[in-house]
Design a protein around this motif. Structure first.
Motif, PDB file in Angstrom:
ATOM      1  N   LYS A 149       0.859  -1.185   0.000  1.00  0.00           N
ATOM      2  CA  LYS A 149       0.000   0.000   0.000  1.00  0.00           C
ATOM      3  C   LYS A 149       0.901   1.242   0.000  1.00  0.00           C
ATOM      4  N   TYR A 150       1.977   1.147   0.752  1.00  0.00           N
ATOM      5  CA  TYR A 150       2.989   2.202   0.768  1.00  0.00           C
ATOM      6  C   TYR A 150       4.247   1.584   0.183  1.00  0.00           C
ATOM      7  N   GLN A 155       2.395  -5.212   3.257  1.00  0.00           N
ATOM      8  CA  GLN A 155       1.552  -5.593   4.380  1.00  0.00           C
ATOM      9  C   GLN A 155       0.692  -6.778   3.943  1.00  0.00           C
ATOM     10  N   ASP A 204      -9.636   0.106   2.070  1.00  0.00           N
ATOM     11  CA  ASP A 204     -10.228   0.758   3.243  1.00  0.00           C
ATOM     12  C   ASP A 204      -9.606   0.252   4.548  1.00  0.00           C
ATOM     13  N   GLY A 205      -8.878  -0.864   4.481  1.00  0.00           N
ATOM     14  CA  GLY A 205      -8.271  -1.435   5.689  1.00  0.00           C
ATOM     15  C   GLY A 205      -9.293  -2.084   6.610  1.00  0.00           C
ATOM     16  N   ASP A 206     -10.488  -2.409   6.071  1.00  0.00           N
ATOM     17  CA  ASP A 206     -11.552  -2.991   6.894  1.00  0.00           C
ATOM     18  C   ASP A 206     -11.415  -4.518   6.890  1.00  0.00           C
ATOM     19  N   VAL A 209      -5.219  -6.729   9.256  1.00  0.00           N
ATOM     20  CA  VAL A 209      -4.024  -6.150   8.630  1.00  0.00           C
ATOM     21  C   VAL A 209      -2.800  -6.546   9.454  1.00  0.00           C
ATOM     22  N   ASN A 211       1.474  -6.122   9.661  1.00  0.00           N
ATOM     23  CA  ASN A 211       2.778  -5.662   9.198  1.00  0.00           C
ATOM     24  C   ASN A 211       3.650  -6.877   8.897  1.00  0.00           C
ATOM     25  N   LEU A 214       4.826  -8.404  12.234  1.00  0.00           N
ATOM     26  CA  LEU A 214       3.815  -9.210  12.932  1.00  0.00           C
ATOM     27  C   LEU A 214       3.604 -10.537  12.202  1.00  0.00           C
TER      28      LEU A 214
ATOM     29  N   HIS B 153       3.116   7.937   7.130  1.00  0.00           N
ATOM     30  CA  HIS B 153       2.114   6.897   7.387  1.00  0.00           C
ATOM     31  C   HIS B 153       2.062   6.559   8.871  1.00  0.00           C
ATOM     32  N   GLN B 155       1.072   5.117  12.425  1.00  0.00           N
ATOM     33  CA  GLN B 155       0.413   3.904  12.894  1.00  0.00           C
ATOM     34  C   GLN B 155       0.253   3.996  14.412  1.00  0.00           C
ATOM     35  N   PHE B 157       0.463   1.872  18.014  1.00  0.00           N
ATOM     36  CA  PHE B 157       1.063   0.690  18.634  1.00  0.00           C
ATOM     37  C   PHE B 157       0.619   0.661  20.098  1.00  0.00           C
ATOM     38  N   VAL B 209      -0.885  -3.568  16.544  1.00  0.00           N
ATOM     39  CA  VAL B 209      -0.556  -2.530  15.563  1.00  0.00           C
ATOM     40  C   VAL B 209      -1.821  -2.182  14.773  1.00  0.00           C
ATOM     41  N   ASN B 211      -3.314   0.370  11.649  1.00  0.00           N
ATOM     42  CA  ASN B 211      -3.211   1.400  10.618  1.00  0.00           C
ATOM     43  C   ASN B 211      -4.152   2.535  10.981  1.00  0.00           C
ATOM     44  N   SER B 213      -6.454   3.706   9.158  1.00  0.00           N
ATOM     45  CA  SER B 213      -7.812   3.368   8.713  1.00  0.00           C
ATOM     46  C   SER B 213      -8.519   2.441   9.695  1.00  0.00           C
ATOM     47  N   LEU B 214      -7.787   1.448  10.234  1.00  0.00           N
ATOM     48  CA  LEU B 214      -8.387   0.551  11.226  1.00  0.00           C
ATOM     49  C   LEU B 214      -8.698   1.318  12.510  1.00  0.00           C
ATOM     50  N   LEU B 217     -11.856   3.109  12.090  1.00  0.00           N
ATOM     51  CA  LEU B 217     -13.019   2.209  12.138  1.00  0.00           C
ATOM     52  C   LEU B 217     -13.432   1.901  13.578  1.00  0.00           C
TER      53      LEU B 217
END
Lengths: 242, 242
Positions: A149-150, A155, A204-206, A209, A211, A214, B153, B155, B157, B209, B211, B213-214, B217
């Motif tokens: 995404k970046y 990810q 949308d990251g829904d 997710v 890294n 992780l 970006h 994030q 944590f 972790v 994002n 966007s998460l 939400l």
């Protein structure tokens, strides 16, 4: 001589597959869970440098992802929902599963709880791991995607979609669970309908997710075991729509 | 007139606080859970452009994060473990809690299950939300950090650390849970000891972790409610070390 070499390679592959099954069963020790080894597929839709073939297929009028719907003239027909390829197929919702099995060779598994064992997590993005899951009288599509995404920071995104309408999807809850080395990560949500765009769910990251760091913590020898469970969130889900 | 304006402002703040408590209680409906509203603190350690004051403090011999231990000559003394500031304090493990409370004004809460309600999630990185949590006869430090691991970006944590030794930490399991809008995300792990570096836990990604966007939400009106539970992973944990 070549025959023997090939035979030996096939035996080695079988041993490797058996070993991966054993590993996944060890991670998710609950009895009766089906372990499915899922090999990666390099996603042609998101290749950073588009191949000549992909370029040609667009020129021939195959629509880019998420714009399929504009091409559907019969409202009862749905486009191919395979997230791997830009496919010109369209048909009724009832035959999407057989199209995905036959044309895109996506496996289908039975069972309320299964373990999805994605291999070769180290492969560069864009890569997809995909299976179908038959459960509670419906079919679901499970997608794990490695995507940048970046730029330079891949990810992992995991989501489950119902091969059905959004109203039907609202009747279910899916759970994805990672469990390794005294760490546990659980994601629970309502599945989206396959009629919605899987790419937008991920952008949308829904979804779940991860890294790279992780993902590595939860991986074992390059494979990631994801426990999957689907439950009904409403009683008489099928009657609700009638 | 100014007095009345200030009074009115204070009353509004109280109403806002009460509303946030109500919201967090609505999200985590289990009875008897303590809701703690945690305001953000701009982390001085990770400011991208270092202030003149921070520059001066380094020149005066205060060590950068994660290199504290080199300065400890008495092995029974531990450096200040506050993740917010580079602090020259050192003392025995038993007095770390009172140092964090008195010098860094970090709140401490009682209870096996609490709700950590982080406000103003939109603030730019680097930002920290921090509290201490007293439970099962021990004190834990809960840190939520907004950080730009990759430029541009940010994030989030979240991790929990025991104010105790690594052997003591191994006796516990902590759970962080986000729950909103038919979505649930759970992270379970063994807490790290405060003697390990919180910055390396975060840079290793061995924590919850999110994002942006998460995080959005799961947020409600700019606030993120994290349910926290701590359990013992072994019986007679305190005796294990004796």
């Amino acid at each position: 001589m070549l025959f023997f070499t090939q035979c030996f390679g096939a035996v080695l592959d079988l041993i490797h597959l058996r070993f991966q099954h054993y590993k996944a069963k060890r991670v998710f020790s609950a009895a009766g869970q089906l372990v499915c080894v899922v090999n990666p597929t390099h996603s042609l839709k998101y290749a950073p440098t588009r191949s000549a073939a992909a370029q040609a297929s667009t020129e021939q009028g195959i629509l880019p992802p998420c714009h399929h719907h504009e091409a559907v003239h019969d409202p009862q027909l749905v486009p191919c929902t395979c997230p791997l390829f830009s496919c010109p197929w369209e048909g009724h919702l009832e035959v999407v599963v057989s199209h995905l099995r036959q044309t895109h060779r996506i496996n289908i598994l039975q069972g309320a709880e299964i373990v999805f064992l994605a291999t070769d997590m180290h492969l560069p993005a864009p890569t997809d791991w995909i299976i179908m899951h038959s459960c509670l009288g419906h079919q679901f599509l499970l997608l794990l995607r490695k995507q940048e995404k970046y730029e330079g920071h891949p990810q992992f995104f995991a989501t489950m979609m119902l091969i059905g309408t959004p109203t039907q999807a609202n009747n279910f809850t899916y759970r994805l669970e990672l469990n390794r080395n005294q760490r546990r990560l659980k994601w629970e949500a309502t599945p989206r309908s396959i009629l919605e765009c899987v790419d937008s769910v991920i952008s949308d990251g829904d979804c779940l997710v991860l890294n790279t760091s992780l993902a590595q913590l939860f991986s074992d020898n390059g494979s990631l075991a994801i426990g999957i469970a689907i439950t009904t969130s409403k009683v008489h889900s099928s009657e609700a729509e009638i």
